[in-house]
Design a protein around this motif. Structure first.
Motif, PDB file in Angstrom:
ATOM      1  N   TYR A   1      43.633  -4.653  17.527  1.00 22.36           N
ATOM      2  CA  TYR A   1      44.908  -5.269  17.904  1.00 22.36           C
ATOM      3  C   TYR A   1      44.808  -5.932  19.284  1.00 22.36           C
ATOM      4  O   TYR A   1      45.223  -7.083  19.464  1.00 22.36           O
ATOM      5  N   VAL A   2      44.242  -5.231  20.257  1.00 21.32           N
ATOM      6  CA  VAL A   2      44.098  -5.793  21.601  1.00 21.32           C
ATOM      7  C   VAL A   2      43.154  -6.998  21.578  1.00 21.32           C
ATOM      8  O   VAL A   2      43.384  -7.998  22.267  1.00 21.32           O
TER       9      VAL A   2
ATOM     10  N   GLY B   1      38.030  -6.810  27.713  1.00 25.01           N
ATOM     11  CA  GLY B   1      38.823  -6.356  28.846  1.00 25.01           C
ATOM     12  C   GLY B   1      38.219  -6.658  30.200  1.00 25.01           C
ATOM     13  O   GLY B   1      38.901  -6.518  31.218  1.00 25.01           O
ATOM     14  N   GLY B   2      36.947  -7.029  30.227  1.00 25.25           N
ATOM     15  CA  GLY B   2      36.274  -7.249  31.496  1.00 25.25           C
ATOM     16  C   GLY B   2      35.631  -5.989  32.038  1.00 25.25           C
ATOM     17  O   GLY B   2      34.649  -6.037  32.764  1.00 25.25           O
ATOM     18  N   SER B   3      36.193  -4.846  31.660  1.00 24.98           N
ATOM     19  CA  SER B   3      35.621  -3.548  32.017  1.00 24.98           C
ATOM     20  C   SER B   3      36.203  -2.516  31.060  1.00 24.98           C
ATOM     21  O   SER B   3      37.257  -2.743  30.434  1.00 24.98           O
ATOM     22  N   PHE B   4      35.526  -1.394  30.948  1.00 24.40           N
ATOM     23  CA  PHE B   4      35.991  -0.329  30.060  1.00 24.40           C
ATOM     24  C   PHE B   4      37.388   0.164  30.475  1.00 24.40           C
ATOM     25  O   PHE B   4      38.297   0.216  29.642  1.00 24.40           O
ATOM     26  N   PRO B   5      37.616   0.533  31.757  1.00 23.38           N
ATOM     27  CA  PRO B   5      38.948   1.020  32.147  1.00 23.38           C
ATOM     28  C   PRO B   5      40.053  -0.009  31.928  1.00 23.38           C
ATOM     29  O   PRO B   5      41.172   0.344  31.542  1.00 23.38           O
ATOM     30  N   ALA B   6      39.738  -1.282  32.165  1.00 30.23           N
ATOM     31  CA  ALA B   6      40.762  -2.316  31.996  1.00 30.23           C
ATOM     32  C   ALA B   6      41.193  -2.428  30.536  1.00 30.23           C
ATOM     33  O   ALA B   6      42.382  -2.619  30.227  1.00 30.23           O
ATOM     34  N   PHE B   7      40.248  -2.301  29.614  1.00 28.83           N
ATOM     35  CA  PHE B   7      40.594  -2.396  28.192  1.00 28.83           C
ATOM     36  C   PHE B   7      41.408  -1.178  27.756  1.00 28.83           C
ATOM     37  O   PHE B   7      42.368  -1.325  26.989  1.00 28.83           O
ATOM     38  N   ILE B   8      41.046   0.010  28.222  1.00 24.07           N
ATOM     39  CA  ILE B   8      41.821   1.208  27.865  1.00 24.07           C
ATOM     40  C   ILE B   8      43.247   1.067  28.379  1.00 24.07           C
ATOM     41  O   ILE B   8      44.210   1.465  27.706  1.00 24.07           O
ATOM     42  N   ALA B   9      43.400   0.497  29.567  1.00 23.09           N
ATOM     43  CA  ALA B   9      44.740   0.257  30.102  1.00 23.09           C
ATOM     44  C   ALA B   9      45.518  -0.696  29.193  1.00 23.09           C
ATOM     45  O   ALA B   9      46.726  -0.513  28.961  1.00 23.09           O
ATOM     46  N   GLU B  10      44.836  -1.725  28.655  1.00 19.39           N
ATOM     47  CA  GLU B  10      45.489  -2.642  27.721  1.00 19.39           C
ATOM     48  C   GLU B  10      45.896  -1.935  26.430  1.00 19.39           C
ATOM     49  O   GLU B  10      46.956  -2.212  25.863  1.00 19.39           O
ATOM     50  N   MET B  11      45.048  -1.042  25.956  1.00 24.57           N
ATOM     51  CA  MET B  11      45.370  -0.296  24.739  1.00 24.57           C
ATOM     52  C   MET B  11      46.652   0.525  24.938  1.00 24.57           C
ATOM     53  O   MET B  11      47.555   0.510  24.088  1.00 24.57           O
ATOM     54  N   ASN B  12      46.734   1.231  26.044  1.00 22.78           N
ATOM     55  CA  ASN B  12      47.905   2.068  26.298  1.00 22.78           C
ATOM     56  C   ASN B  12      49.149   1.229  26.569  1.00 22.78           C
ATOM     57  O   ASN B  12      50.263   1.607  26.164  1.00 22.78           O
ATOM     58  N   ALA B  13      48.984   0.079  27.242  1.00 19.88           N
ATOM     59  CA  ALA B  13      50.119  -0.816  27.468  1.00 19.88           C
ATOM     60  C   ALA B  13      50.639  -1.364  26.143  1.00 19.88           C
ATOM     61  O   ALA B  13      51.860  -1.457  25.922  1.00 19.88           O
ATOM     62  N   SER B  14      49.733  -1.728  25.238  1.00 20.47           N
ATOM     63  CA  SER B  14      50.141  -2.237  23.928  1.00 20.47           C
ATOM     64  C   SER B  14      50.866  -1.161  23.130  1.00 20.47           C
ATOM     65  O   SER B  14      51.843  -1.451  22.423  1.00 20.47           O
TER      66      SER B  14
ATOM     67  N   PRO C   1      37.939   3.502  23.176  1.00 14.39           N
ATOM     68  CA  PRO C   1      38.269   2.515  22.146  1.00 14.39           C
ATOM     69  C   PRO C   1      37.751   2.849  20.752  1.00 14.39           C
ATOM     70  O   PRO C   1      37.947   2.065  19.821  1.00 14.39           O
ATOM     71  N   ASN C   2      37.049   3.989  20.602  1.00 12.03           N
ATOM     72  CA  ASN C   2      36.433   4.277  19.299  1.00 12.03           C
ATOM     73  C   ASN C   2      36.896   5.567  18.638  1.00 12.03           C
ATOM     74  O   ASN C   2      36.607   5.791  17.463  1.00 12.03           O
ATOM     75  N   GLY C   3      37.577   6.451  19.355  1.00  8.97           N
ATOM     76  CA  GLY C   3      38.087   7.671  18.736  1.00  8.97           C
ATOM     77  C   GLY C   3      37.166   8.859  18.812  1.00  8.97           C
ATOM     78  O   GLY C   3      37.451   9.896  18.209  1.00  8.97           O
ATOM     79  N   LEU C   4      36.038   8.740  19.532  1.00 11.61           N
ATOM     80  CA  LEU C   4      35.179   9.904  19.709  1.00 11.61           C
ATOM     81  C   LEU C   4      35.966  11.007  20.423  1.00 11.61           C
ATOM     82  O   LEU C   4      36.925  10.721  21.152  1.00 11.61           O
ATOM     83  N   PRO C   5      35.595  12.274  20.222  1.00 13.29           N
ATOM     84  CA  PRO C   5      36.422  13.393  20.706  1.00 13.29           C
ATOM     85  C   PRO C   5      36.791  13.287  22.179  1.00 13.29           C
ATOM     86  O   PRO C   5      35.938  13.066  23.042  1.00 13.29           O
ATOM     87  N   SER C   6      38.081  13.440  22.442  1.00 18.48           N
ATOM     88  CA  SER C   6      38.615  13.472  23.800  1.00 18.48           C
ATOM     89  C   SER C   6      39.964  14.181  23.736  1.00 18.48           C
ATOM     90  O   SER C   6      40.803  13.824  22.892  1.00 18.48           O
ATOM     91  N   PRO C   7      40.192  15.187  24.584  1.00 19.53           N
ATOM     92  CA  PRO C   7      41.443  15.955  24.512  1.00 19.53           C
ATOM     93  C   PRO C   7      42.695  15.108  24.678  1.00 19.53           C
ATOM     94  O   PRO C   7      43.742  15.422  24.117  1.00 19.53           O
ATOM     95  N   GLY C   8      42.603  14.014  25.441  1.00 18.45           N
ATOM     96  CA  GLY C   8      43.780  13.197  25.692  1.00 18.45           C
ATOM     97  C   GLY C   8      44.028  12.107  24.678  1.00 18.45           C
ATOM     98  O   GLY C   8      44.993  11.349  24.793  1.00 18.45           O
ATOM     99  N   GLN C   9      43.176  11.984  23.669  1.00 24.43           N
ATOM    100  CA  GLN C   9      43.299  10.921  22.662  1.00 24.43           C
ATOM    101  C   GLN C   9      44.161  11.445  21.518  1.00 24.43           C
ATOM    102  O   GLN C   9      43.688  12.179  20.652  1.00 24.43           O
ATOM    103  N   ILE C  10      45.451  11.085  21.501  1.00 26.04           N
ATOM    104  CA  ILE C  10      46.373  11.628  20.496  1.00 26.04           C
ATOM    105  C   ILE C  10      47.230  10.511  19.913  1.00 26.04           C
ATOM    106  O   ILE C  10      47.391   9.442  20.511  1.00 26.04           O
ATOM    107  N   THR C  11      47.807  10.784  18.753  1.00 24.92           N
ATOM    108  CA  THR C  11      48.712   9.846  18.103  1.00 24.92           C
ATOM    109  C   THR C  11      49.567  10.624  17.116  1.00 24.92           C
ATOM    110  O   THR C  11      49.521  11.853  17.065  1.00 24.92           O
ATOM    111  N   THR C  12      50.337   9.916  16.296  1.00 26.59           N
ATOM    112  CA  THR C  12      51.106  10.517  15.202  1.00 26.59           C
ATOM    113  C   THR C  12      51.021   9.579  14.009  1.00 26.59           C
ATOM    114  O   THR C  12      50.695   8.394  14.149  1.00 26.59           O
ATOM    115  N   ALA C  13      51.354  10.091  12.827  1.00 28.73           N
ATOM    116  CA  ALA C  13      51.373   9.233  11.635  1.00 28.73           C
ATOM    117  C   ALA C  13      52.395   8.117  11.811  1.00 28.73           C
ATOM    118  O   ALA C  13      52.171   6.970  11.406  1.00 28.73           O
TER     119      ALA C  13
END
Length: 475
Positions: free
Chosen positions: A75-76, A140-153, A167-179
């Motif tokens: 999407y980004v 994004g120009g950098s990894f952190p900048a793209f993650i910021a865009e993902m969260n802003a979107s 950006p890929n869904g590999l295990p991370s405690p803070g990576q969450i969503t809902t159906a």
């Protein structure tokens, strides 16, 4: 608890539904007969065009997204193309960070370049974690900048139960969503970027001579299926966002946390089929919309013990196809389907919707570029044979060094050749008269030298071979 806030003709109709969905609908005349509610995981069905919710079960419960994360990465990237920051032909580069990602991945070496279009196809079909990072850093120009865009979107779309760390869904405690949030994202992809929707329904990609199949088994198996994305890590279980279209009806299903790849495919098929049944309308004219659902708080459910625990007979992976209890979900009361239709019975072998889509590295197809994209294979060590296992090494035969440098353990050029490991002349000279050995050594050295230099030479590692890709025709 899933809460629906409904409104119609100026009157507010509020309703609270406890575990609304497959299990709770057993009391309704048109509902699924399902496994016990304790085994239920989040499920959601919506109409894409209207955003109306047709069925929801734990749809607002926090969950680990796994590779379904890549829908937001797409999407980004689509937004960046629309805004003119990049084009599908823009080259992005594999960095050390990208190359270090865990599988599933393409495995290209650092410095390899791919177009944005090809990186998207590899990410969505192969679920390549390295390509997700390549896109993140390149777009994004950098990894952190793209993650910021993902969260802003996510915030702009109203996905208030979602947060991204990668950006890929590999295990991370803070990576969450809902159906609920995943349905909002998928609907945005389909409605905002209809010209790119075909990218989600590619059944396979072709890189050189290698054909890589899509993990979404609904494609070319469930009538009307037109893609989206799978995901799996042990903590999330098997996830799937699935889209299907029949006539003028477009339905989206989200399934999270099943115990196998087959389970998510069969359950998604039943949910989609439910969405296509015009005679079944639990909400009627007052069906809630996605916006009316309210996400829950709390930590995500961890499915590690159930999905990757010690009782599992095989290793869980994204390509898992283990039979499971998903086949016990039947479509009771679903119009003309009958009471014994299972998720498995809704799947069939359909004609291929399209041939494998060609992808490549570099700006255009090139056998040389593809060969250069992979690191050389590691040298293989010969395993010990049963004959010499456990024995102390005997005298070493000299090794011919083609560089002109003599190995430290090699015999001097004028030294007598060492005995062949297979020859048996060692005991004979002691038993022979003194006059005879003069004739024997004259004949033996050639054979012994031949054995010493030819037999023990290790076979060189085979040169890597790569599939060839014909260059594009001249323009």
């Amino acid at each position: 608890m899933t809460r629906f806030s409904l409104s119609r003709t100026g009157n507010v109709f509020a309703a609270t539904w406890t575990r609304l969905g497959l299990a709770a609908l057993l009391a309704a005349p048109l509902a699924f007969a399902a496994v016990p509610a304790a085994k239920a995981t989040p499920a959601l069905v919506i109409e894409v065009d209207s955003g109306k919710v047709l069925l929801a079960e734990d749809a607002t419960k926090p969950w680990y997204p796994a590779s379904v994360t890549k829908l937001m990465t797409a999407y980004v990237t689509f937004k960046a193309i629309r805004d003119g920051r990049i084009t599908p032909e823009t080259l992005v580069t594999v960095t050390e960070t990208a190359a270090a990602q865990a599988p599933s991945k393409m495995g290209f070496k650092v410095g390899t370049q791919v177009t944005v279009d090809n990186a998207l196809k590899m990410m969505l079909v192969k679920s390549a974690n390295d390509m997700a990072v390549v896109l993140a850093e390149g777009v994004g120009g950098s990894f952190p900048a793209f993650i910021a865009e993902m969260n802003a979107s996510a915030r702009e779309l109203g996905m208030d139960g979602t947060h991204y760390d990668n950006p890929n869904g590999l295990p991370s405690p803070g990576q969450i969503t809902t159906a609920r949030d995943l349905a909002i994202l998928a609907r945005a992809l389909l409605t905002e970027f209809p010209e790119r929707s075909d990218m989600f329904r590619i059944p396979a990609i072709k890189l050189g001579n290698a054909v890589i199949r899509n993990y979404n088994k609904l494609i070319d198996s469930y009538p009307g299926a037109d893609g989206m994305k799978t995901g799996f890590i042990c903590a999330s279980g098997f996830n799937l966002v699935a889209s299907a279209r029949r006539g003028d009806k477009h339905v989206l299903a989200v399934v999270l946390g099943t115990s196998s790849g087959r389970a998510r495919t069969e359950q998604a098929a039943l949910l989609l089929e439910k969405g296509f049944q015009h005679s079944w309308k639990i909400f009627g004219a007052v069906a809630p919309t996605l916006d009316s659902l309210r996400n829950e708080g709390g930590p995500p459910t961890d499915m590690r013990a159930q999905v990757c625990g010690g009782k599992r007979k095989n290793t869980a992976s994204e390509d898992d196809d283990t039979p499971s209890t998903a086949s016990s979900f039947v479509a009771a009361g679903m119009g003309e389907l009958g009471d014994n239709v299972t998720g498995a019975s809704l799947l069939q072998k359909l004609p291929p919707s399209m041939p494998p889509v060609e992808v490549w590295v570099g700006p255009f197809p090139s056998a040389e570029a593809l060969a250069a994209a992979y690191p050389p294979p590691p040298a293989q060590k010969k395993p010990p044979t049963a004959k010499n296992k456990g024995k102390k090494p005997g005298p070493q035969t000299a090794i011919i060094d083609t560089t002109g440098t003599t190995p430290p353990d090699a015999a001097p050029p004028d030294a007598a050749p060492p005995p062949s490991p297979t020859a048996k002349p060692a005991a004979k000279p002691a038993a022979k008269p003194a006059a005879k050995p003069a004739a024997k050594p004259a004949a033996k050295p050639a054979t012994s030298a031949s054995a010493a230099t030819a037999k023990p030479l290790p076979k060189p590692a085979p040169a890597p071979t790569y599939p060839t890709v014909p260059p594009p025709p001249p323009q």
